[in-house]
Design a protein around this motif. Structure first.
Motif, PDB file in Angstrom:
ATOM      1  N   UNK A   1       0.832  -1.208   0.000  1.00 54.97           N
ATOM      2  CA  UNK A   1       0.000   0.000   0.000  1.00 54.97           C
ATOM      3  C   UNK A   1       0.867   1.260   0.000  1.00 54.97           C
ATOM      4  N   UNK A   2       2.013   1.197   0.681  1.00 56.69           N
ATOM      5  CA  UNK A   2       2.902   2.359   0.751  1.00 56.69           C
ATOM      6  C   UNK A   2       3.370   2.781  -0.640  1.00 56.69           C
ATOM      7  N   UNK A   3       3.744   1.808  -1.464  1.00 60.88           N
ATOM      8  CA  UNK A   3       4.203   2.143  -2.813  1.00 60.88           C
ATOM      9  C   UNK A   3       3.053   2.636  -3.689  1.00 60.88           C
ATOM     10  N   UNK A   4       1.843   2.117  -3.430  1.00 58.66           N
ATOM     11  CA  UNK A   4       0.675   2.656  -4.129  1.00 58.66           C
ATOM     12  C   UNK A   4       0.439   4.106  -3.770  1.00 58.66           C
ATOM     13  N   UNK A   5       0.682   4.446  -2.506  1.00 61.85           N
ATOM     14  CA  UNK A   5       0.531   5.829  -2.054  1.00 61.85           C
ATOM     15  C   UNK A   5       1.634   6.727  -2.613  1.00 61.85           C
ATOM     16  N   UNK A   6       2.864   6.186  -2.653  1.00 58.61           N
ATOM     17  CA  UNK A   6       3.992   6.958  -3.159  1.00 58.61           C
ATOM     18  C   UNK A   6       3.682   7.536  -4.538  1.00 58.61           C
ATOM     19  N   UNK A   7       3.208   6.684  -5.428  1.00 56.52           N
ATOM     20  CA  UNK A   7       2.921   7.122  -6.795  1.00 56.52           C
ATOM     21  C   UNK A   7       1.505   7.686  -6.902  1.00 56.52           C
ATOM     22  N   UNK A   8       0.534   6.987  -6.341  1.00 53.34           N
ATOM     23  CA  UNK A   8      -0.862   7.378  -6.498  1.00 53.34           C
ATOM     24  C   UNK A   8      -1.178   8.732  -5.891  1.00 53.34           C
ATOM     25  N   UNK A   9      -0.872   8.915  -4.605  1.00 56.67           N
ATOM     26  CA  UNK A   9      -1.184  10.180  -3.947  1.00 56.67           C
ATOM     27  C   UNK A   9      -0.237  11.294  -4.385  1.00 56.67           C
ATOM     28  N   UNK A  10       1.031  10.938  -4.653  1.00 59.84           N
ATOM     29  CA  UNK A  10       1.960  11.950  -5.155  1.00 59.84           C
ATOM     30  C   UNK A  10       1.510  12.517  -6.477  1.00 59.84           C
ATOM     31  N   UNK A  11       1.135  11.636  -7.398  1.00 59.37           N
ATOM     32  CA  UNK A  11       0.676  12.087  -8.712  1.00 59.37           C
ATOM     33  C   UNK A  11      -0.646  12.836  -8.618  1.00 59.37           C
ATOM     34  N   UNK A  12      -1.513  12.427  -7.698  1.00 59.74           N
ATOM     35  CA  UNK A  12      -2.805  13.103  -7.546  1.00 59.74           C
ATOM     36  C   UNK A  12      -2.622  14.575  -7.206  1.00 59.74           C
ATOM     37  N   UNK A  13      -1.727  14.872  -6.266  1.00 56.97           N
ATOM     38  CA  UNK A  13      -1.482  16.269  -5.893  1.00 56.97           C
ATOM     39  C   UNK A  13      -0.910  17.064  -7.073  1.00 56.97           C
ATOM     40  N   UNK A  14       0.038  16.451  -7.793  1.00 56.83           N
ATOM     41  CA  UNK A  14       0.650  17.144  -8.937  1.00 56.83           C
ATOM     42  C   UNK A  14      -0.391  17.382 -10.032  1.00 56.83           C
ATOM     43  N   UNK A  15      -1.249  16.384 -10.276  1.00 58.33           N
ATOM     44  CA  UNK A  15      -2.301  16.523 -11.285  1.00 58.33           C
ATOM     45  C   UNK A  15      -3.250  17.668 -10.918  1.00 58.33           C
ATOM     46  N   UNK A  16      -3.668  17.712  -9.632  1.00 56.94           N
ATOM     47  CA  UNK A  16      -4.594  18.755  -9.192  1.00 56.94           C
ATOM     48  C   UNK A  16      -3.986  20.148  -9.352  1.00 56.94           C
ATOM     49  N   UNK A  17      -2.724  20.275  -8.981  1.00 57.29           N
ATOM     50  CA  UNK A  17      -2.053  21.581  -9.107  1.00 57.29           C
ATOM     51  C   UNK A  17      -1.928  21.984 -10.574  1.00 57.29           C
ATOM     52  N   UNK A  18      -1.581  21.038 -11.460  1.00 53.15           N
ATOM     53  CA  UNK A  18      -1.463  21.340 -12.891  1.00 53.15           C
ATOM     54  C   UNK A  18      -2.819  21.757 -13.482  1.00 53.15           C
ATOM     55  N   UNK A  19      -3.888  21.085 -13.065  1.00 52.30           N
ATOM     56  CA  UNK A  19      -5.214  21.464 -13.552  1.00 52.30           C
ATOM     57  C   UNK A  19      -5.587  22.862 -13.071  1.00 52.30           C
ATOM     58  N   UNK A  20      -5.203  23.194 -11.820  1.00 55.45           N
ATOM     59  CA  UNK A  20      -5.435  24.548 -11.307  1.00 55.45           C
ATOM     60  C   UNK A  20      -4.666  25.605 -12.080  1.00 55.45           C
TER      61      UNK A  20
END
Length: 447
Positions: A64-83
């Protein structure tokens, strides 16, 4: 108004409910994975089988940790880029994240099979518990790829403004797991391996569902062949932000090992089974908080990227209020009905007695933890990975490990249970200090 524009224009309270409620429902249902596994295993196989699942729990946390590393990390970057109105870059990040999830999960699976026996012994498996742990992991590791892709990429669906689909993803997997567990354990008599097989099949279907979304017409951001080539400029941003939840989860895995070793010394195999149940209950209580965090994350990221700081502060305020309310309800449940809760998992009187006392003591600081989790999520969502990382590690590494090493020497098994609330209180106080400093530095604009 398109799905991403609503993040910067719709009323914050309404928007947070729209994003958080589906995430909360999805996370609660997802939390049933561990609950269902342990209920059916405890009643259908026995207390030692429960200990076997608890012993292998650190490996589940690591996946789960590695899923969070990529999944949650990319989610924040995606949200900021869309903003920032950079949709093409957001889509490239989706492609890069998919490749990272695939590669890392395959590596975990191979390493898990190669080093299974020595790892389980280090984790505290006795000769009686080891066979159950091996049966469970021999099946569960095959689902590592499906788990990381399903969990990691489901966050991207929410980031692009489609929280209901993200909710359906988690409901789909949890319902399948709930249906398949009794069939495999009671119907086909597959034992603890049957529980793991139910989980893997559910994760497989979930991963297929998520991939079909990004390959179909519903997605704002799609998986495209040209975006599957890794670019360091995106990878480093994903890793920089994802390192906080990754570290918290990975440290959680290490702490789970330390817990198991300490429990063996002071309480034996049954105390490990009790801790496994307590972890399941804790995760179920925390799931709504994670849901609030996931719902708030795209709102925080988008408005921070758009410099709408008043909306950022309002989102944080409402998130903290909601999280605290949920934790107070959880606190009342475990303090008033600990025996009834433990009895769901086992009919063993000794296990129920050990677990009921441990549950009440270990979770006595629940009312203050929701605040800490939400604030860590705030720092992560607004692109401040170092602060998020430090606060993530403060509870489990800075405070929990020393208390876990010291308190049992004075109070035995009770000292093991006390380590949890002591570290919860200390880390929440530290988080409050850091948040006040950050809010003073945050600018203010109309939003």
């Amino acid at each position: 108004m398109n799905r991403s524009q609503q993040l910067g224009e719709e009323k914050v309270g309404k928007l947070l409910l729209k994003f958080s409620i589906p995430a909360i429902i999805g996370m609660l249902v997802n939390g049933l994975y561990n609950i269902v596994d342990r209920i059916f295993v405890g009643r259908g196989v026995g207390s030692l089988a429960l200990s076997g699942i608890a012993i292998s729990f650190p490996i589940s946390l690591a996946i789960m940790a590695f899923g969070m590393l990529i999944g949650l990390g990319a989610t924040s970057v995606i949200s900021i880029r869309l903003g920032q109105q950079k949709r093409e870059e957001a889509e490239q990040i989706v492609g890069n994240a998919f490749i990272l999830l695939l590669g890392i999960s395959l590596m975990i699976m191979v390493l898990g099979f190669l080093f299974m026996d020595p790892l389980l012994v280090v984790f505290g498996a006795s000769s009686e518990v080891l066979p159950y742990a091996k049966q469970y992991l021999n099946v569960l590791l095959w689902g590592a790829v499906f788990q990381t892709i399903g969990f990691g990429m489901n966050n991207f669906i929410r980031a692009e403004g489609n929280p209901k689909v993200a909710m359906y993803t988690m409901i789909l997997g949890a319902v399948l797991n709930t249906i398949l567990n009794p069939i495999f354990i009671f119907g086909l008599h597959l034992g603890v391996a049957g529980s793991a097989l139910a989980t893997v099949i559910s994760q497989f279907i979930t991963a297929i569902w998520v991939l079909s979304y990004f390959l179909g017409n519903r997605a704002l951001l799609k998986i495209r062949l040209r975006n599957l080539k890794l670019r360091w400029v995106f990878v480093k941003d994903i890793l920089a932000i994802g390192i906080s939840p990754f570290s918290m989860q990975l440290v959680g895995s290490v702490v789970a090992v330390l817990f198991n070793q300490t429990l063996v010394n002071y309480g034996g195999d049954l105390s490990i089974a009790a801790m496994g149940v307590i972890n399941s209950i804790t995760m179920l209580i925390f799931m709504p908080i994670f849901g609030i965090g996931q719902g708030a994350q795209p709102i925080l990221g988008y408005n921070y990227g758009a410099r709408n700081y008043d909306r950022v502060k309002r989102t944080l305020q409402l998130s903290v209020m909601g999280a605290t309310g949920v934790m107070v309800i959880g606190f009342l449940m475990v303090e008033l009905f600990p025996t009834a809760i433990m009895s769901l998992f086992s009919q063993d009187p000794e296990l129920i007695q050990i677990g009921s006392f441990g549950l009440r003591v270990f979770l006595v600081m629940l009312p203050v933890i929701g605040f800490q989790v939400v604030v860590v999520n705030y720092f992560q969502a607004t692109g401040k990975p170092r602060k998020s990382l430090f606060l993530s590690l403060s509870r489990q590494l800075i405070f929990l490990v020393p208390t876990l090493l010291i308190l049992p020497k004075f109070w035995g098994l009770t000292g093991v249970w006390l380590a949890g609330p002591v570290s919860d209180f200390a880390s929440s106080g530290l988080t409050a200090i850091w948040l006040l400093r950050d809010l003073k530095q945050l600018g203010s604009t109309k939003g």
